[in-house]
Motif scaffolding. Structure first.
Motif, PDB file in Angstrom:
ATOM      1  N   ALA A 107     -35.506   9.313 -55.369  1.00 24.35           N
ATOM      2  CA  ALA A 107     -34.870   8.362 -56.289  1.00 24.35           C
ATOM      3  C   ALA A 107     -33.745   9.042 -57.068  1.00 24.35           C
ATOM      4  CB  ALA A 107     -35.913   7.783 -57.247  1.00 24.35           C
ATOM      5  N   LEU A 108     -34.007  10.253 -57.542  1.00 23.53           N
ATOM      6  CA  LEU A 108     -32.994  11.003 -58.288  1.00 23.53           C
ATOM      7  C   LEU A 108     -31.797  11.331 -57.404  1.00 23.53           C
ATOM      8  CD1 LEU A 108     -32.965  12.045 -61.223  1.00 23.53           C
ATOM      9  CD2 LEU A 108     -33.824  14.227 -60.371  1.00 23.53           C
ATOM     10  N   MET A 109     -32.077  11.680 -56.151  1.00 23.86           N
ATOM     11  CA  MET A 109     -31.009  12.052 -55.229  1.00 23.86           C
ATOM     12  C   MET A 109     -30.116  10.855 -54.881  1.00 23.86           C
ATOM     13  SD  MET A 109     -30.088  15.021 -54.163  1.00 23.86           S
ATOM     14  CE  MET A 109     -31.634  15.855 -54.508  1.00 23.86           C
ATOM     15  N   SER A 110     -30.651   9.642 -55.015  1.00 18.69           N
ATOM     16  CA  SER A 110     -29.822   8.468 -54.747  1.00 18.69           C
ATOM     17  C   SER A 110     -28.683   8.362 -55.751  1.00 18.69           C
ATOM     18  CB  SER A 110     -30.675   7.191 -54.787  1.00 18.69           C
ATOM     19  OG  SER A 110     -31.083   6.858 -56.105  1.00 18.69           O
ATOM     20  N   VAL A 111     -28.862   8.970 -56.920  1.00 17.18           N
ATOM     21  CA  VAL A 111     -27.800   9.023 -57.932  1.00 17.18           C
ATOM     22  C   VAL A 111     -26.952  10.281 -57.749  1.00 17.18           C
ATOM     23  CG1 VAL A 111     -27.332   9.171 -60.414  1.00 17.18           C
ATOM     24  CG2 VAL A 111     -29.110   7.624 -59.570  1.00 17.18           C
ATOM     25  N   VAL A 112     -27.598  11.408 -57.457  1.00 15.00           N
ATOM     26  CA  VAL A 112     -26.872  12.663 -57.245  1.00 15.00           C
ATOM     27  C   VAL A 112     -25.833  12.513 -56.131  1.00 15.00           C
ATOM     28  CG1 VAL A 112     -27.100  15.058 -56.456  1.00 15.00           C
ATOM     29  CG2 VAL A 112     -28.736  14.129 -58.113  1.00 15.00           C
ATOM     30  N   GLU A 134     -24.124  10.124 -55.276  1.00 18.42           N
ATOM     31  CA  GLU A 134     -22.964   9.317 -55.653  1.00 18.42           C
ATOM     32  C   GLU A 134     -22.079  10.016 -56.680  1.00 18.42           C
ATOM     33  OE1 GLU A 134     -24.436   5.532 -56.896  1.00 18.42           O
ATOM     34  OE2 GLU A 134     -25.084   4.942 -54.878  1.00 18.42           O
ATOM     35  N   ASP A 135     -22.553  11.155 -57.191  1.00 16.79           N
ATOM     36  CA  ASP A 135     -21.771  11.928 -58.166  1.00 16.79           C
ATOM     37  C   ASP A 135     -20.776  12.810 -57.398  1.00 16.79           C
ATOM     38  OD1 ASP A 135     -20.741  13.424 -60.217  1.00 16.79           O
ATOM     39  OD2 ASP A 135     -22.678  14.237 -60.893  1.00 16.79           O
ATOM     40  N   LYS A 136     -19.684  12.235 -56.993  1.00 15.57           N
ATOM     41  CA  LYS A 136     -18.737  12.916 -56.111  1.00 15.57           C
ATOM     42  C   LYS A 136     -18.056  14.107 -56.783  1.00 15.57           C
ATOM     43  CE  LYS A 136     -19.660  10.049 -52.854  1.00 15.57           C
ATOM     44  NZ  LYS A 136     -20.604  10.494 -51.790  1.00 15.57           N
ATOM     45  N   ALA A 137     -18.051  14.131 -58.119  1.00 17.33           N
ATOM     46  CA  ALA A 137     -17.439  15.255 -58.824  1.00 17.33           C
ATOM     47  C   ALA A 137     -18.331  16.487 -58.808  1.00 17.33           C
ATOM     48  CB  ALA A 137     -17.123  14.858 -60.267  1.00 17.33           C
ATOM     49  N   LEU A 138     -19.596  16.311 -58.496  1.00 22.12           N
ATOM     50  CA  LEU A 138     -20.556  17.414 -58.510  1.00 22.12           C
ATOM     51  C   LEU A 138     -20.346  18.336 -57.307  1.00 22.12           C
ATOM     52  CD1 LEU A 138     -23.102  18.704 -59.806  1.00 22.12           C
ATOM     53  CD2 LEU A 138     -24.469  17.220 -58.324  1.00 22.12           C
ATOM     54  N   LYS A 139     -20.098  19.615 -57.592  1.00 19.58           N
ATOM     55  CA  LYS A 139     -19.874  20.594 -56.517  1.00 19.58           C
ATOM     56  C   LYS A 139     -20.813  21.798 -56.618  1.00 19.58           C
ATOM     57  CE  LYS A 139     -16.584  18.175 -54.727  1.00 19.58           C
ATOM     58  NZ  LYS A 139     -16.844  17.445 -53.454  1.00 19.58           N
ATOM     59  N   GLN A 191     -28.316  15.420 -47.924  1.00 19.50           N
ATOM     60  CA  GLN A 191     -27.504  14.347 -48.500  1.00 19.50           C
ATOM     61  C   GLN A 191     -26.237  14.834 -49.193  1.00 19.50           C
ATOM     62  OE1 GLN A 191     -29.601  11.018 -50.284  1.00 19.50           O
ATOM     63  NE2 GLN A 191     -31.575  12.010 -49.886  1.00 19.50           N
ATOM     64  N   ARG A 192     -26.248  16.079 -49.689  1.00 21.33           N
ATOM     65  CA  ARG A 192     -25.050  16.612 -50.340  1.00 21.33           C
ATOM     66  C   ARG A 192     -24.816  18.054 -49.920  1.00 21.33           C
ATOM     67  NH1 ARG A 192     -22.566  14.455 -54.778  1.00 21.33           N
ATOM     68  NH2 ARG A 192     -21.028  16.055 -54.219  1.00 21.33           N
ATOM     69  N   PRO A 193     -24.556  18.286 -48.631  1.00 16.37           N
ATOM     70  CA  PRO A 193     -24.337  19.665 -48.162  1.00 16.37           C
ATOM     71  C   PRO A 193     -23.111  20.313 -48.788  1.00 16.37           C
ATOM     72  CG  PRO A 193     -23.766  18.063 -46.456  1.00 16.37           C
ATOM     73  CD  PRO A 193     -24.450  17.305 -47.538  1.00 16.37           C
ATOM     74  N   ASP A 194     -22.236  19.503 -49.387  1.00 16.19           N
ATOM     75  CA  ASP A 194     -21.050  20.049 -50.039  1.00 16.19           C
ATOM     76  C   ASP A 194     -21.356  20.655 -51.401  1.00 16.19           C
ATOM     77  OD1 ASP A 194     -21.617  17.275 -50.728  1.00 16.19           O
ATOM     78  OD2 ASP A 194     -19.838  17.362 -51.998  1.00 16.19           O
ATOM     79  N   VAL A 195     -22.536  20.368 -51.950  1.00 18.99           N
ATOM     80  CA  VAL A 195     -22.909  20.890 -53.270  1.00 18.99           C
ATOM     81  C   VAL A 195     -23.502  22.291 -53.106  1.00 18.99           C
ATOM     82  CG1 VAL A 195     -24.403  20.601 -55.281  1.00 18.99           C
ATOM     83  CG2 VAL A 195     -23.256  18.616 -54.287  1.00 18.99           C
ATOM     84  N   LYS A 196     -22.943  23.261 -53.801  1.00 18.62           N
ATOM     85  CA  LYS A 196     -23.411  24.641 -53.723  1.00 18.62           C
ATOM     86  C   LYS A 196     -24.532  24.885 -54.729  1.00 18.62           C
ATOM     87  CE  LYS A 196     -21.832  29.453 -53.948  1.00 18.62           C
ATOM     88  NZ  LYS A 196     -20.684  30.352 -54.235  1.00 18.62           N
ATOM     89  N   ILE A 197     -25.626  25.478 -54.273  1.00 17.72           N
ATOM     90  CA  ILE A 197     -26.712  25.862 -55.163  1.00 17.72           C
ATOM     91  C   ILE A 197     -26.371  27.240 -55.713  1.00 17.72           C
ATOM     92  CG2 ILE A 197     -29.175  26.391 -55.350  1.00 17.72           C
ATOM     93  CD1 ILE A 197     -29.659  24.397 -53.057  1.00 17.72           C
TER      94      ILE A 197
END
Length: 413
Positions: A158-163, A165-170, A196-202
């Motif tokens: 559920a949380l990831m469904s919002v994450v 959509e946060d396109k600014a998050l990198k 779902q967001r492989p572009d986001v760096k941990i």
């Protein structure tokens, strides 16, 4: 005449005797670092039973009986929880409930499985309201255990469904408590981010000792130094409040994606910096749209007007309603009879409808994601704990949308 009066004096007390209550053993940390969460559970369960008792109690063939919550302090420790279980059984209690530790819940499930096989005359059913390690209704599922909270993977989805959509998050920092639940949250976060967001760096991924950190400043410094735009955490209780407070004091200006950031001091700790940035997931929020939901919340605030007591859980109300109905349907307080009926449980209350999935005993209910805002902003009529900040619902999932597959192979007696 005196003989008549004497006979009446003997009969009257018996006629006025109160029916024996159906006791529910609440095994929870009521002292120690997470005592505030245990007391919040106590208030919720007491309020739920008061509502059942106000309508006459639980209807049984021998007459209606009230519900009663009996407190057992686990001190937040698994061994103490097991000791509390033994004490409850010795008191003849056949229904126990617990939630504020997945490690304790796992221990209770194992102990109850063994006890019920060894002592069929004193079997126990276990109602879990917030221990959300997914394994508890998967590999470790049990006929005697019923979970009324969404498990960690469901909450994460559920949380990831919002994450997503946060396109600014990198960039994101993962942090959690070092025990089964915290480990499960971070593992699922890594998996779902990759999918779902492989572009986001941990940029950070760490676990910390549970309930032992008094100063989170070193962790906050690492979060800020990492350059993370957001933090994702399953932390709860003081481990969450102290973390967000330290992050604010360190000057971290990113977002917090949380499982429990909507109460127990967290909104007040982060203050104005959290508006639009602190996101939480739950089965229900005080600002959930709809008149039934609003009336429900207002009635809770009337019952517990102290702002410090403001932490209401819809799922705990649904749990007690499900239990009362299951006992009535069973016509019995035997654990096996209650469990058989709980498997079929469907309940609607205050605008929320949910059901128990018999295959794994995982409750299926709505989930919502909300973001922190000032009280009075559109969608944020109510604040939490008198902080001046509330949570505005931005995403609602039906039980069907929140549902996830399971791997349980249920063994029934």
């Amino acid at each position: 005449m005196s003989l008549v009066l004497a006979s009446l004096s003997v009969v009257a007390p018996a006629a006025m005797a109160q029916p024996e209550p159906i006791r529910i053993g609440m095994i929870e940390g009521l002292s120690g670092p997470f005592a505030n969460t245990g007391e919040a559970v106590w208030r919720n369960l007491v309020w739920a039973t008061e509502r059942v008792n106000a309508r006459g109690g639980v209807k049984l063939p021998g007459g209606s009986r009230p519900l009663e919550i009996v407190r057992f302090d686990s001190k937040g420790q698994t061994e103490e929880a097991l000791s509390s279980l033994r004490a409850a059984v010795d008191k003849g209690i056949t229904i126990v409930t617990q939630g504020n530790s997945s490690a304790a819940a796992a221990g209770l499930i194992d102990a109850i499985n063994k006890h019920n096989e060894r002592d069929p005359a004193r079997q126990v059913v276990f109602l879990n309201y917030s221990a959300v390690d997914p394994v508890l209704t998967n590999a470790r599922c049990s006929f005697w255990h019923f979970r009324f909270d969404a498990h960690a993977d469901m909450r994460m989805s559920a949380l990831m469904s919002v994450v997503k959509e946060d396109k600014a998050l990198k960039s994101i920092y993962l942090i959690g408590q070092d025990y089964s639940f915290g480990q499960a949250v971070l593992a699922e976060a890594r998996q779902q981010l990759a999918a779902q967001r492989p572009d986001v760096k941990i940029v950070g991924d760490e676990l910390h000792p549970m309930a032992r950190i008094k100063d989170f400043a070193p962790y906050a410094a690492k979060i800020k130094a990492s350059g993370a735009q957001a933090v994702l955490t399953g932390n709860w209780g003081n481990d969450l409040t102290l973390l967000v407070k330290a992050a604010r004091e360190a000057g971290f200006e990113g977002s917090f994606y949380t499982f429990y950031g909507n109460a127990l001091g967290a909104p007040a700790a982060i203050g104005e910096a959290g508006i639009g940035k602190v996101v939480a997931v739950a089965d229900w929020f005080p600002n959930t749209p709809g008149k039934p939901s609003e009336a429900f919340y207002q009635s809770f605030r009337q019952r517990f007007p102290n702002p410090a007591d403001d932490y209401v859980h819809m799922r705990m109300q649904l749990m007690i309603e499900s239990l009362a109905h299951a006992i009535e349907q069973a016509g019995s307080t035997r654990a096996a009879d209650i469990a058989t009926q709980l498997e079929k449980s469907r309940v609607s209350f205050a605008g929320q409808s949910a059901y128990m999935r018999a295959a794994d005993h995982q409750f299926q209910q709505p989930l919502a994601v909300a973001v922190m805002d000032r009280q009075g902003a559109p969608g944020a009529k109510f604040d939490v704990e008198g902080s001046g900040y509330g949570f505005r619902v931005i995403r609602q999932l039906t039980p069907q949308q929140a549902e996830m597959p399971h791997t349980c192979t249920m063994q029934r007696p």
